[in-house]
Design a protein around this motif. Structure first.
Motif, PDB file in Angstrom:
ATOM      1  N   THR B  11       0.829  -1.209   0.000  1.00 31.50           N
ATOM      2  CA  THR B  11       0.000   0.000   0.000  1.00 31.50           C
ATOM      3  C   THR B  11       0.868   1.266   0.000  1.00 31.50           C
ATOM      4  O   THR B  11       0.397   2.344   0.350  1.00 31.50           O
ATOM      5  N   LEU B  34      -1.040  10.618  -5.747  1.00 35.16           N
ATOM      6  CA  LEU B  34      -2.044  11.391  -4.995  1.00 35.16           C
ATOM      7  C   LEU B  34      -2.220  12.787  -5.589  1.00 35.16           C
ATOM      8  O   LEU B  34      -3.332  13.304  -5.598  1.00 35.16           O
ATOM      9  N   GLU B  57      -4.694   9.560   7.614  1.00 35.30           N
ATOM     10  CA  GLU B  57      -5.299   9.853   6.317  1.00 35.30           C
ATOM     11  C   GLU B  57      -4.511  10.934   5.619  1.00 35.30           C
ATOM     12  O   GLU B  57      -3.979  11.833   6.262  1.00 35.30           O
ATOM     13  N   SER B  65      -7.056   9.305   1.153  1.00 34.92           N
ATOM     14  CA  SER B  65      -6.507   7.962   1.185  1.00 34.92           C
ATOM     15  C   SER B  65      -6.094   7.622   2.600  1.00 34.92           C
ATOM     16  O   SER B  65      -5.582   8.464   3.326  1.00 34.92           O
TER      17      SER B  65
END
Lengths: 483, 129, 471
Positions: B11, B34, B57, B65
């Motif tokens: 991730t 992002l 976050e 995200s």
């Protein structure tokens, strides 16, 4: 066509001393104000509102309005929002004092006409849903979802069951998981399968005695009817769970199928979509819910009821009710327009709405799908979702570029980047009130855009009052009011 | 830190282990994906992280995200500088842009993490997807 | 079938293009056993003329503020609505647009909302406002959830009993499935018991909620209540009447953290309770926890000032189950009406509306208190509403007053049995001194009639209420 110019802000047009005379001088005996209200409660100065003449205000808002696209002026195929024609006759009806001059706490004997309308609407919405009882209280679809989930939570609590999960497909509106969270449930995501429908294997794997509710949108957000709904309902019911229908897409199935007949236990309507309420630049909506008999005791209070002798009244005496989700009766103005709309249609008219909404969507899809592929193909319902992924890969043209370019052709863009399961999604909902010519011309525009120079599209729109706004700046340095 | 010596989660978080303390950040690839970072939400010192669970976050203009813990342990230090100015993270994800330092105890389980080459290979596939 | 554009020819051509024979074939993929076999049991279609007749007949049976002089309040008010509000908000370009997802085609709506946000900030003195919520009650509930997210406290919410009972019910409904509990602090004298409120707040209290002017019309000691909240690290949420802010000190001056209110009074008709307008404004530092849409200023590619939906990452369509609120559709049209109302009223117009309302309410209170059998229930500073206590049954009294042409007030027993002898009376700037004098006479006649009709033993205060004179 003249060049549209953004008017200055109201505050920038303000001139000290300018005013519009609206109210008369006070006609009761004058006493010094601080004899009525102690000085410490009072403002030192009037609020710093702008000072404008009436004509200033009229020009300001008239000019602002011309900067909008709207159903009255443009084709508006905004998927999932059902931007159908808002009949003017309903506005004339809603302008009657028999609606707008009614206070929510008036003596019920002075409200018999309005209560009759609302009672009838409860009955009609129950009939269209194939369910037993209706609450008109929720103020919008999202509030309807929350209300229904609170009803479900209360139902399980009264049965002595503690179920902690709500199952939600990955294609669902964001309001579904948000509502689940607010009603104290854990949101569990169910995958979509290769056809864009509920992945039955994933559903079965995640279904348990912890499952309180499965929130299904059917037709779903991909524009497809999920024929597994009855099987899903049976599996869920066997585990003691409840099936919820997000009624966002009711326009496609009016008079064709009824949620109750498919195994749905509770649902919400979006009357501003399905029954043509004006969307008002972002609302108001309404979010009535319909439920099966065994859930009826938990509905919010009051509901409209009728005595044997025919008198209507508000029934507040509901000891099992979840309580209230808002003040007063509900968004009566929106519900009233929905009633007028349904009365204008009758049974055959309602069915015809669904038929032509689906016909228009399938026709439009047929006209464009060779250029704009529809990933989850098959007969669509009232909308379809195309993907601009190939454009993005081959030519660097993204869904947003296509959407922006459509504005140059004087049509509103479809919904983009939703549902999340389709990359570069373009969600198109033409509605039944558009003509074949409009659809054909829209298809021609879409085809023309597909052949245009990517550079032109990256900089679109070119003919709107502004070009693309800098959203990064708006997020990084938020300016949220004029100072 | 040299990105080549770090361990990575699928991730996109990176880990640098020094004794009992792991420094955690997010990869350049993640930062680029992002785009336009706006704000980051990090845990407080003393919070317990569980590998694979969200610990904060990060928001960009149009997305939020989760940050997933690549290791389990207790937060011993938080990079206050990036909470104040998330652009530091965008500019320098491997040095000034670290997120938290976590006491992972002796013999932490890093078996779920990828080395640099494996991570680069994985992101290349993801990008192509 | 009034609004379908396709002709029979169109229908045929379109079906042919998609390879189908009939409209029914469009639904062939829906299992046949699910399909409805009969027409819906709904009333037959009406033409426009018939609809006008049917709806005209039904609505003529209602007798609202257009037929009887209206002294009803309790969160919905008969304030004056200038003609420009209807005319401008009714323009199709505002009326039939939706959420401004495409800013280039929605600058009209976006600028109007940005102006609305600014007007609400000017009125309340707060730094930021959102673009609207459903109504005052759900806005209060949203503020409560917001306070939990800001403080991280999950213990309780302290609310004054003098907050609108329906608002309190909504708070309860929202908390039914969540952690915090709701603690209600009594208001026996018509304002909340401040020491009891202070005692109720603990270190795990997320917020204190009070209404000012409160449900009974009275002004609360807002500064003290806010200070009590802040002393324990809780947020202060105040429910305001926006018209009152034409006259009363703005919430920023007494330190409120979140301001909510019912915006119906700002140019929106009563419409039997909705659609209304939930106002929510707060301190700038809380903006990322604020629910609902917010419009922000930016520039376009040519550097031109413009407006967009800002901070969307707070919202459900991005944050899904982690969003603080599930709101999507809001009350855009009502917010537009409120903005037009404030623009046309201006600072002096709003002040006049507030001042006339309060002067007339005080005149009415004085007149009614002089009627034998009526008294002011909670004397003390008030704005435009006050409570009278009657020595006869309020329902019978109000029915008689109604018969004489007045919606004379709201019997409070429906909300609280302890107030079963009380009536809430509201007076706006629309009422004239003649109407107020008429109301006083109507009450006088009604009481005389009811007292004469009652057997001697049952005159005066009903027994059940003798011990319930104060809450």
């Amino acid at each position: 066509m003249y060049k549209l110019v953004q008017p200055p802000l109201l505050f920038e047009s303000s001139r000290p001393g300018r005013a519009t005379a609206v109210l008369p001088a006070c006609d009761v005996p004058e006493r010094p104000l601080d004899e009525l209200i102690p000085r410490e409660f009072l403002r030192q100065e009037p609020p710093p509102l702008p000072e404008l003449g009436e004509l200033d205000v009229v020009r300001h808002y008239t000019n602002l309005s011309t900067l909008n696209m709207s159903i009255d002026s443009n084709f508006y195929p905004l998927g999932s929002c059902t931007m159908k024609y808002n009949p003017k006759r309903n506005e004339r009806m809603a302008a009657l004092p028999g609606l707008w001059a009614q206070h929510p706490y008036q003596d019920e004997r002075t409200l018999q006409g309005l209560l009759a309308i609302l009672y009838d609407l409860q009955e009609i919405l129950a009939e269209i849903a194939g369910l037993d009882a209706v609450s008109l209280q929720p103020a919008a679809g999202a509030q309807g979802e929350l209300t229904a989930l609170l009803v479900a939570a209360r139902y399980f609590r009264e049965r002595g069951e503690s179920r902690g999960q709500v199952l939600i497909p990955d294609s669902a509106h964001g309001t579904n998981p948000a509502s689940a969270h607010l009603s104290g449930f854990e949101a569990v995501t169910i995958k979509s399968d290769g056809r864009g429908l509920v992945d039955l294997a994933d559903f079965k794997a995640k279904l348990s005695d912890q499952s309180a509710v499965f929130m299904m949108t059917n037709p779903n957000t991909v524009g497809l009817f999920d024929p597994q709904i009855r099987e899903i309902a049976d599996l869920l019911h066997a585990k003691g769970g409840l099936l919820y229908l997000d009624g966002a897409n009711m326009n496609a199935i009016l008079g064709i199928v009824r949620p109750g007949d498919m195994g749905v236990d509770l649902m919400h309507y979006n009357p501003h979509k399905t029954f043509s309420g004006p969307h008002g630049g972002g609302g108001p909506g309404a979010g009535p819910i319909a439920v099966r008999e065994h859930l009826a005791p938990y509905l919010p209070a009051p509901v409209v009821a009728r005595k044997a002798e025919g008198e209507y009244y508000l029934d507040h005496d509901r000891p099992h009710s979840i309580g209230r989700v808002r003040s007063f009766f509900g968004n009566t103005g929106v519900l009233f327009r929905a009633y007028c709309y349904i009365r204008s249609q009758g049974p055959a008219g309602l069915k015809r709405i669904a038929q032509h909404a689906v016909l228009n969507a399938n026709y439009l899809k047929a006209l464009v799908e060779d250029v704009y592929p529809v990933p989850y193909d098959g007969p669509c319902m009232h909308e379809f979702v195309a993907s601009a992924r190939a454009f993005a890969k081959e030519r660097g043209v993204r869904a947003t570029d296509i959407a922006k370019r459509l504005l140059d052709y004087n049509v509103h863009a479809p919904t983009i980047y939703f549902p999340l399961i389709i990359p570069e999604a373009l969600m198109v909902e033409p509605t039944e009130t558009e003509s074949r010519e409009t659809l054909e011309s829209f298809a021609e525009i879409l085809r023309a855009i597909a052949a245009e120079n990517p550079e032109l599209l990256h900089h679109a729109p070119h003919s709107t009052p502004i070009s693309r706004p800098d959203e990064v700046r708006a997020a990084k340095q938020p300016v949220l009011s004029w100072k | 830190m040299d990105p080549k010596t770090l361990k990575y989660s699928p991730t996109h978080e990176w880990v640098a282990l020094a004794g009992d303390v792991a420094t955690v950040g997010i990869s350049r690839f993640a930062v680029d994906q992002l785009t336009d970072l706006i704000v980051i939400d990090l845990p407080k010192v003393g919070a317990r992280l569980t590998a694979g669970k969200s610990f904060g976050e990060i928001e960009s203009v149009k997305a939020v995200s989760d940050l997933y813990a690549p290791v389990s342990g207790e937060v011993v230090e938080v990079n206050a500088a990036i909470s104040g100015d998330v652009q530091l993270l965008a500019a320098d994800p491997y040095e000034k842009g670290w997120l938290v330092k976590v006491n992972v105890g002796p013999n932490p389980d890093l078996s779920g993490l990828l080395d640099h080459d494996a991570y680069v290979k994985k992101t290349a596939e993801e990008h192509d997807h | 079938m009034a609004y379908i554009a396709n002709t029979p020819d169109d229908e045929r051509i379109m079906l042919e293009r998609i390879g189908l024979e009939s409209l029914d074939d469009l639904f062939r993929h829906i299992p046949v056993e699910l399909r409805l076999k009969h027409p819906l049991d709904v009333p037959p279609a009406l033409s426009e003329l018939e609809l006008s007749q049917v709806i005209g007949d039904l609505t003529a049976r209602n007798q609202g503020a257009d037929q009887r002089v209206c002294f009803l309040g309790g969160g919905s008010f008969d304030h004056f609505i200038p003609a420009v509000v209807d005319q401008l908000a009714g323009r199709g370009e505002f009326f039939t647009a939706y959420t401004p997802y495409q800013p280039e085609a929605s600058q009209g709506t976006l600028q109007a909302v940005f102006e609305y946000q600014t007007l609400i900030c000017q009125l309340t003195g707060m730094e930021v406002s959102n673009s609207s919520l459903y109504d005052g009650a759900s806005a209060t509930a949203e503020a409560m959830l917001m306070a939990q997210a800001i403080t991280g406290r999950r213990g309780k919410i302290v609310v004054a009993e003098t907050v609108h009972p329906e608002y309190r019910q909504v708070l309860e409904t929202f908390l039914a499935c969540l952690e915090p509990r709701l603690e209600v602090v009594p208001g026996p004298t018509g304002v909340v018991d401040a020491p009891a409120l202070e005692a109720a707040i603990d270190g795990d209290t997320a917020a204190v909620v009070f209404q000012h002017p409160n449900f009974l019309g009275r002004l609360e000691d807002a500064r003290a209540l806010v200070a009590a909240a802040h002393a324990k690290g809780a947020l202060a949420i105040v429910v305001v009447d926006p018209v009152s802010l034409g006259l009363l000190a703005p919430p920023s001056t007494y330190g409120a953290d979140i301001v909510v209110g019912e915006g119906q009074s700002l140019g929106n008709p009563m419409s039997f309770g909705g659609p209304y307008l939930g106002i929510l404004a707060c301190r700038g530092e809380y903006v990322r926890k604020m629910p609902g849409r917010i419009v922000g200023e930016t520039v376009d590619r040519d550097g031109k000032r413009c407006w967009v939906l800002a901070l969307q990452t707070r919202e459900q369509h991005i944050r899904r189950e982690k969003a603080t609120s599930n709101i999507c559709t809001n009350q855009g049209l009502l917010a537009l009406r409120a903005a037009i109302y404030l623009a046309v009223m201006g600072p002096r117009g709003l002040k006049l509306a507030a001042e006339s309302s309060t002067r007339k309410a005080h005149y009415a209170a004085q007149r009614l208190a002089a009627v034998p059998g009526l008294e002011l229930a909670f004397p003390g500073p008030f704005f435009k509403e006050f409570v009278i206590r009657a020595n006869v049954n309020p329902q019978a009294l109000l029915a008689s007053v109604l018969g004489q042409g007045y919606h004379g007030g709201i019997a409070l027993g429906r909300f609280d049995r302890r107030l079963a002898d009380c009536i809430l009376v509201a007076v706006t700037e629309k009422r004239t001194s003649d109407e107020i004098d008429g109301l006083a006479r109507a009450y006088e006649h009604a009481i005389a009639d009811l007292t004469a009709a009652a057997p001697p033993g049952q005159r005066g205060k009903p027994q059940i209420l003798a011990s319930a004179g104060s809450k």
